[in-house]
Design a protein around this motif. Sequence first.
Motif, PDB file in Angstrom:
ATOM      1  N   GLY A   1     -15.014  -6.233  -1.083  1.00 41.49           N
ATOM      2  CA  GLY A   1     -13.753  -6.290  -0.353  1.00 41.49           C
ATOM      3  C   GLY A   1     -13.208  -7.703  -0.365  1.00 41.49           C
ATOM      4  O   GLY A   1     -13.697  -8.577  -1.093  1.00 41.49           O
TER       5      GLY A   1
ATOM      6  N   PHE B   1      -8.192  -0.954  -4.010  1.00 39.75           N
ATOM      7  CA  PHE B   1      -8.656  -2.317  -4.251  1.00 39.75           C
ATOM      8  C   PHE B   1      -8.411  -2.733  -5.703  1.00 39.75           C
ATOM      9  O   PHE B   1      -7.935  -3.831  -5.981  1.00 39.75           O
ATOM     10  CB  PHE B   1     -10.148  -2.403  -3.904  1.00 39.75           C
ATOM     11  CG  PHE B   1     -10.699  -3.801  -3.864  1.00 39.75           C
ATOM     12  CD1 PHE B   1      -9.885  -4.903  -3.632  1.00 39.75           C
ATOM     13  CD2 PHE B   1     -12.055  -4.019  -4.053  1.00 39.75           C
ATOM     14  CE1 PHE B   1     -10.402  -6.185  -3.588  1.00 39.75           C
ATOM     15  CE2 PHE B   1     -12.590  -5.305  -4.006  1.00 39.75           C
ATOM     16  CZ  PHE B   1     -11.755  -6.384  -3.776  1.00 39.75           C
TER      17      PHE B   1
ATOM     18  N   ILE C   1      -0.890  -2.553   4.070  1.00 41.23           N
ATOM     19  CA  ILE C   1      -1.395  -3.801   3.495  1.00 41.23           C
ATOM     20  C   ILE C   1      -0.386  -4.267   2.449  1.00 41.23           C
ATOM     21  O   ILE C   1       0.007  -3.481   1.579  1.00 41.23           O
ATOM     22  CB  ILE C   1      -2.773  -3.615   2.824  1.00 41.23           C
ATOM     23  CG1 ILE C   1      -3.801  -3.082   3.818  1.00 41.23           C
ATOM     24  CG2 ILE C   1      -3.258  -4.942   2.221  1.00 41.23           C
ATOM     25  CD1 ILE C   1      -5.140  -2.728   3.178  1.00 41.23           C
TER      26      ILE C   1
ATOM     27  N   GLN D   1      -3.545   2.663  -1.363  1.00 44.83           N
ATOM     28  CA  GLN D   1      -4.565   1.799  -0.791  1.00 44.83           C
ATOM     29  C   GLN D   1      -5.756   1.733  -1.740  1.00 44.83           C
ATOM     30  O   GLN D   1      -6.784   2.368  -1.525  1.00 44.83           O
ATOM     31  CB  GLN D   1      -4.958   2.279   0.607  1.00 44.83           C
ATOM     32  CG  GLN D   1      -3.837   2.138   1.599  1.00 44.83           C
ATOM     33  CD  GLN D   1      -4.255   2.295   3.043  1.00 44.83           C
ATOM     34  OE1 GLN D   1      -3.424   2.476   3.914  1.00 44.83           O
ATOM     35  NE2 GLN D   1      -5.540   2.238   3.322  1.00 44.83           N
TER      36      GLN D   1
ATOM     37  N   ILE E   1     -11.373  -6.784   4.791  1.00 44.89           N
ATOM     38  CA  ILE E   1     -10.939  -5.430   4.441  1.00 44.89           C
ATOM     39  C   ILE E   1     -11.888  -4.902   3.374  1.00 44.89           C
ATOM     40  O   ILE E   1     -12.093  -5.551   2.335  1.00 44.89           O
ATOM     41  CB  ILE E   1      -9.496  -5.413   3.897  1.00 44.89           C
ATOM     42  CG1 ILE E   1      -8.524  -5.982   4.937  1.00 44.89           C
ATOM     43  CG2 ILE E   1      -9.082  -3.997   3.524  1.00 44.89           C
ATOM     44  CD1 ILE E   1      -8.448  -5.194   6.211  1.00 44.89           C
TER      45      ILE E   1
ATOM     46  N   SER F   1       0.811  -1.221   0.000  1.00 40.86           N
ATOM     47  CA  SER F   1       0.000   0.000   0.000  1.00 40.86           C
ATOM     48  C   SER F   1       0.840   1.265   0.000  1.00 40.86           C
ATOM     49  O   SER F   1       0.412   2.295  -0.523  1.00 40.86           O
ATOM     50  CB  SER F   1      -0.942  -0.005   1.205  1.00 40.86           C
ATOM     51  OG  SER F   1      -0.228  -0.156   2.425  1.00 40.86           O
TER      52      SER F   1
ATOM     53  N   PHE G   1     -10.159  -0.207   1.218  1.00 40.25           N
ATOM     54  CA  PHE G   1      -8.908  -0.563   1.882  1.00 40.25           C
ATOM     55  C   PHE G   1      -8.584   0.357   3.069  1.00 40.25           C
ATOM     56  O   PHE G   1      -7.425   0.488   3.456  1.00 40.25           O
ATOM     57  CB  PHE G   1      -7.746  -0.546   0.882  1.00 40.25           C
ATOM     58  CG  PHE G   1      -7.503  -1.887   0.229  1.00 40.25           C
ATOM     59  CD1 PHE G   1      -8.535  -2.789   0.052  1.00 40.25           C
ATOM     60  CD2 PHE G   1      -6.246  -2.255  -0.208  1.00 40.25           C
ATOM     61  CE1 PHE G   1      -8.329  -4.020  -0.546  1.00 40.25           C
ATOM     62  CE2 PHE G   1      -6.019  -3.484  -0.817  1.00 40.25           C
ATOM     63  CZ  PHE G   1      -7.068  -4.367  -0.982  1.00 40.25           C
TER      64      PHE G   1
END
Length: 422
Positions: free
Chosen positions: A334, A253, A379, A251, A348, A246, A352
């Motif tokens: 998620g 998805f 992440i 961050q 998550i 990340s 994110f």
Amino acid sequence: MGNSESSSSSSSADPRFKSACRAFTQKELEDLKSLFVSLAAKSQSDNPHYITPPVFKEYIGAGGPLGDRMFDLVTQKRKDQKLTFQDLVIAKGTYEKGTKDDIEEFIYQLLDVYGDGVVGRSDVERVLATMLNSICSENCSESRSGSEQECVDIFLNAANFKKDDSNKAESSLSFEDFRRWCALLPSVRKFLGSLLMPPDSGSQVPKLVDGESIDPNLVLMREQYAWLIGGALSHELSEWKLLYHSAVHGQSFNTFLGKMSDDGPSVLVIKDREGYIYGGYASQPWEKHGDFYGDLKSFLFQLYPKASIFRPSGANHNMQWCAVNFSSESIPNGIGFGGRVNHFGLFISANFDKGHTFECTTFGSPCLSKTNYIYPEVIECWGIVPKGAQQERSEAIRGTVLERFKEDRHMLNLVGLANSSD
């Protein structure tokens, strides 16, 4: 094997030795004799009838108090610093050929490095320090390995030490609590249960490849963490490649899913605002589904402030979750593991920026963080390629191309163009 049994009348009369011999095939006994002769020859030149502690500890790959304790147990606690062939056969007969309870009891005694009949916290601490020093490479950077004591503590924190009524200053680990501890830390059990086994040519720690220019201090994965997670995998360890971080990729998805192009298993690691580190092993690729999917190879884990592995309990098959662009509240967007919709073992959200972790029957796992509702700070996801899989994949791709070429050539032959010049 008659020569080895007749080498000492007192040894051949030992019922433990005779019983241990019966547990091995003739070929296995001959191999053990060859091993003993080789190690004894390294120990001394004038009297090749026993193995010395330094040579034995080099063979098992464990020095310090753990190596000393193993030598003491294998030599029946004689304190004469001499390991005989009979000692080796008796110990291996228990350690390799015994019942599960016999083997567990031997390993449990191995933790008692002070030899006082009690497995205290300081005993286990010394054993862990020796183990972690053994599995981590000498050239590993401090940021990749972390402080030694911190890593020892995360493994200690998974054990249930108790104080008894004897007014001893130190808490101890009972045999049953030791077995539960090993279930949470399969790598520890695997290491302690393989010291007398033939050396494994494979590494106990996968090669961690960052893949991009990234500050090592930002990477969550450490060698000790990879060793812990790898101990729960059924395949040989090879290379783990950082596919998503990340701090590098943002961050996002969509970016995360775009980076998951390897179509193989992966390890998701999260650090939240509370400083807790945890995650899950995804045995299947991260791809869009409207329901749970995956298989029983997946699991959840904790890495900090304590280390534990939580394998599937068999209660249900709600392993992985990956929902993208669904508009229904019954299908939250998620990624996650276990539990049920909106009450996952770990989840998550698609932004994110938040998620949750609840006690989960799928893996028999507790809440993985300090609180149920989590806010990720970091992440990262590591792609795993089992040993040999990359070569198989290359051969499969090559085979596909060749087959496609044959089909195309056949079609050209039909229209009379296969042998045309440019």
